[in-house]
Design a protein around this motif. Structure first.
Motif, PDB file in Angstrom:
ATOM      1  N   HIS A   1      39.709  97.969  41.115  1.00 18.05           N
ATOM      2  CA  HIS A   1      39.790  96.676  42.153  1.00 18.05           C
ATOM      3  C   HIS A   1      38.920  96.327  41.479  1.00 18.05           C
ATOM      4  N   PRO A   2      39.065  95.497  40.135  1.00 19.39           N
ATOM      5  CA  PRO A   2      37.398  94.706  39.865  1.00 19.39           C
ATOM      6  C   PRO A   2      36.483  93.505  40.309  1.00 19.39           C
ATOM      7  N   ASP A   3      35.145  93.806  40.177  1.00 15.91           N
ATOM      8  CA  ASP A   3      34.244  92.865  41.113  1.00 15.91           C
ATOM      9  C   ASP A   3      34.949  91.501  40.630  1.00 15.91           C
ATOM     10  N   VAL A   4      35.398  91.109  39.468  1.00 13.29           N
ATOM     11  CA  VAL A   4      35.799  89.523  39.120  1.00 13.29           C
ATOM     12  C   VAL A   4      37.036  89.423  38.223  1.00 13.29           C
ATOM     13  N   MET A   5      38.016  88.878  38.343  1.00 14.87           N
ATOM     14  CA  MET A   5      39.562  88.837  37.819  1.00 14.87           C
ATOM     15  C   MET A   5      39.695  87.586  37.438  1.00 14.87           C
ATOM     16  N   VAL A   6      40.312  87.136  35.957  1.00 16.95           N
ATOM     17  CA  VAL A   6      41.083  86.003  35.535  1.00 16.95           C
ATOM     18  C   VAL A   6      42.430  86.036  35.764  1.00 16.95           C
TER      19      VAL A   6
ATOM     20  N   VAL B   1      34.734  85.453  27.133  1.00 18.79           N
ATOM     21  CA  VAL B   1      35.432  86.212  27.822  1.00 18.79           C
ATOM     22  C   VAL B   1      36.843  85.312  27.820  1.00 18.79           C
ATOM     23  N   GLY B   2      37.575  86.269  27.203  1.00 19.64           N
ATOM     24  CA  GLY B   2      38.531  86.113  27.098  1.00 19.64           C
ATOM     25  C   GLY B   2      39.108  83.943  26.183  1.00 19.64           C
ATOM     26  N   ASP B   3      38.981  83.314  26.397  1.00 22.04           N
ATOM     27  CA  ASP B   3      39.105  81.571  25.882  1.00 22.04           C
ATOM     28  C   ASP B   3      37.726  80.760  25.859  1.00 22.04           C
ATOM     29  N   TRP B   4      37.035  82.057  27.161  1.00 20.39           N
ATOM     30  CA  TRP B   4      36.065  81.009  27.898  1.00 20.39           C
ATOM     31  C   TRP B   4      34.945  81.839  27.315  1.00 20.39           C
ATOM     32  N   ALA B   5      33.691  80.642  27.101  1.00 20.18           N
ATOM     33  CA  ALA B   5      32.557  81.235  26.858  1.00 20.18           C
ATOM     34  C   ALA B   5      31.942  80.784  28.490  1.00 20.18           C
ATOM     35  N   VAL B   6      30.951  81.831  28.201  1.00 15.55           N
ATOM     36  CA  VAL B   6      30.310  82.252  29.494  1.00 15.55           C
ATOM     37  C   VAL B   6      28.245  82.868  29.024  1.00 15.55           C
TER      38      VAL B   6
ATOM     39  N   PRO C   1      26.933  97.618  47.550  1.00 16.58           N
ATOM     40  CA  PRO C   1      26.942  97.260  46.248  1.00 16.58           C
ATOM     41  C   PRO C   1      25.199  96.282  46.607  1.00 16.58           C
ATOM     42  N   ALA C   2      24.467  96.566  45.658  1.00 15.86           N
ATOM     43  CA  ALA C   2      22.708  96.017  45.523  1.00 15.86           C
ATOM     44  C   ALA C   2      22.991  94.596  44.918  1.00 15.86           C
ATOM     45  N   LYS C   3      21.682  94.222  45.424  1.00 22.67           N
ATOM     46  CA  LYS C   3      21.502  92.739  45.926  1.00 22.67           C
ATOM     47  C   LYS C   3      21.930  91.839  44.296  1.00 22.67           C
ATOM     48  N   PRO C   4      21.061  92.747  43.218  1.00 23.21           N
ATOM     49  CA  PRO C   4      21.502  92.448  41.547  1.00 23.21           C
ATOM     50  C   PRO C   4      23.347  92.506  41.457  1.00 23.21           C
ATOM     51  N   HIS C   5      23.654  92.900  41.906  1.00 22.81           N
ATOM     52  CA  HIS C   5      24.983  93.392  41.796  1.00 22.81           C
ATOM     53  C   HIS C   5      25.831  91.988  41.992  1.00 22.81           C
ATOM     54  N   GLU C   6      25.859  92.345  43.239  1.00 23.39           N
ATOM     55  CA  GLU C   6      26.413  91.350  43.901  1.00 23.39           C
ATOM     56  C   GLU C   6      25.911  89.278  43.419  1.00 23.39           C
ATOM     57  N   LEU C   7      24.533  89.489  42.942  1.00 24.57           N
ATOM     58  CA  LEU C   7      24.158  87.883  43.052  1.00 24.57           C
ATOM     59  C   LEU C   7      25.407  88.439  40.810  1.00 24.57           C
ATOM     60  N   THR C   8      25.316  89.024  40.521  1.00 22.38           N
ATOM     61  CA  THR C   8      25.669  89.337  39.108  1.00 22.38           C
ATOM     62  C   THR C   8      26.952  89.146  39.351  1.00 22.38           C
ATOM     63  N   VAL C   9      27.661  89.515  40.418  1.00 24.68           N
ATOM     64  CA  VAL C   9      29.538  89.587  40.324  1.00 24.68           C
ATOM     65  C   VAL C   9      29.789  87.338  40.596  1.00 24.68           C
ATOM     66  N   LEU C  10      28.473  86.870  41.591  1.00 33.14           N
ATOM     67  CA  LEU C  10      28.594  85.651  42.136  1.00 33.14           C
ATOM     68  C   LEU C  10      28.609  84.502  40.927  1.00 33.14           C
TER      69      LEU C  10
ATOM     70  N   ARG D   1      29.996  80.783  36.966  1.00 39.30           N
ATOM     71  CA  ARG D   1      30.057  80.209  35.348  1.00 39.30           C
ATOM     72  C   ARG D   1      31.848  80.319  35.201  1.00 39.30           C
ATOM     73  N   LEU D   2      32.349  81.257  35.514  1.00 37.29           N
ATOM     74  CA  LEU D   2      33.998  81.560  34.577  1.00 37.29           C
ATOM     75  C   LEU D   2      34.762  80.148  35.247  1.00 37.29           C
ATOM     76  N   GLU D   3      34.662  80.062  36.232  1.00 41.41           N
ATOM     77  CA  GLU D   3      35.103  79.086  37.270  1.00 41.41           C
ATOM     78  C   GLU D   3      35.099  77.734  36.727  1.00 41.41           C
ATOM     79  N   ALA D   4      33.606  77.417  36.524  1.00 45.73           N
ATOM     80  CA  ALA D   4      33.151  75.855  35.731  1.00 45.73           C
ATOM     81  C   ALA D   4      33.963  76.050  34.769  1.00 45.73           C
ATOM     82  N   VAL D   5      34.742  76.868  33.676  1.00 49.94           N
ATOM     83  CA  VAL D   5      35.462  76.463  32.447  1.00 49.94           C
ATOM     84  C   VAL D   5      36.602  76.702  31.836  1.00 49.94           C
ATOM     85  N   LEU D   6      37.160  77.218  33.290  1.00 45.77           N
ATOM     86  CA  LEU D   6      38.795  78.067  33.461  1.00 45.77           C
ATOM     87  C   LEU D   6      39.736  76.830  33.500  1.00 45.77           C
ATOM     88  N   PRO D   7      40.450  76.397  32.995  1.00 40.56           N
ATOM     89  CA  PRO D   7      41.315  75.003  33.009  1.00 40.56           C
ATOM     90  C   PRO D   7      42.000  74.674  34.343  1.00 40.56           C
TER      91      PRO D   7
END
Length: 197
Positions: free
Chosen positions: A89-94, A181-186, A47-56, A61-67
């Protein structure tokens, strides 16, 4: 489609052979292996740096709003449904932290949302293959971020079609907008783009 028992056994054997091959190659070849309804997908490029930085950034941002009790997970193991012959293998999974306990792959029915960042080398894997496989696995929300174009889409509302389960709702966005994304504003501001080659 109804499968005769011998066809189902053949498919199960074929999946096991692919699964064993992927397991044997994980530490041998670079890149990421996944199993789809159409066979093995191998994204050979790291993965290129922009890919990994986007994932991060999306994960944070998701973790900041997840219960409490839910996490935005970016590691292993894979999400697997052997009966369907799919291992992704999702890049990110809730997922609920409690559903991460135990051994083996994650049960796709426990994944509340999957997020993919489109790779420069194999965009069809995210826009076509995973668009087909994630609703088949029952993952209710699928978000795609595309650093090639600075756009994306969130897919939801699985419904039956003659070709199998598919997402009924597609909400497109451009980087800079706030998405759900689901119930969460990102927020999607400040996400990197791939540079033109």
């Amino acid at each position: 489609m109804t499968m005769a028992p011998d066809e189902a056994q053949h498919d199960a054997r074929q999946y096991r052979v692919m699964r064993d091959f992927v397991a044997s190659m994980d530490d041998t070849l670079p890149g990421k292996f996944e199993i789809t309804k159409e066979g093995i997908v191998h994204d050979m490029m790291s993965p290129a740096k922009p890919h990994e930085l986007t994932v991060l950034r999306v994960r944070k941002r998701l973790e900041a709003v997840l219960p409490e009790g839910l996490v935005a997970h970016t590691g292993t193991p894979d999400v697997e449904h052997a009966g369907e012959g799919i291992m992704r293998h999702p890049d990110v999974m809730v997922i609920a932290e409690a559903d991460m306990e135990g051994e083996g792959a994650f049960d796709p029915r426990t994944v509340l949302a999957a997020v993919e960042v489109v790779s420069r080398s194999n965009p069809d894997n995210d826009w076509v293959g995973k668009m087909r496989d994630y609703p088949l696995l029952g993952i209710p929300v699928y978000a795609v971020f595309d650093p090639r174009t600075g756009t994306g889409a969130v897919f939801s509302d699985i419904h039956a079609t003659p070709a199998g389960p598919r997402y009924a709702t597609r909400k497109e966005f451009v980087y800079g907008e706030e998405i759900t994304v689901g119930d969460w504003a990102v927020p999607t501001s400040g996400l990197p783009r791939y540079e033109d080659r």
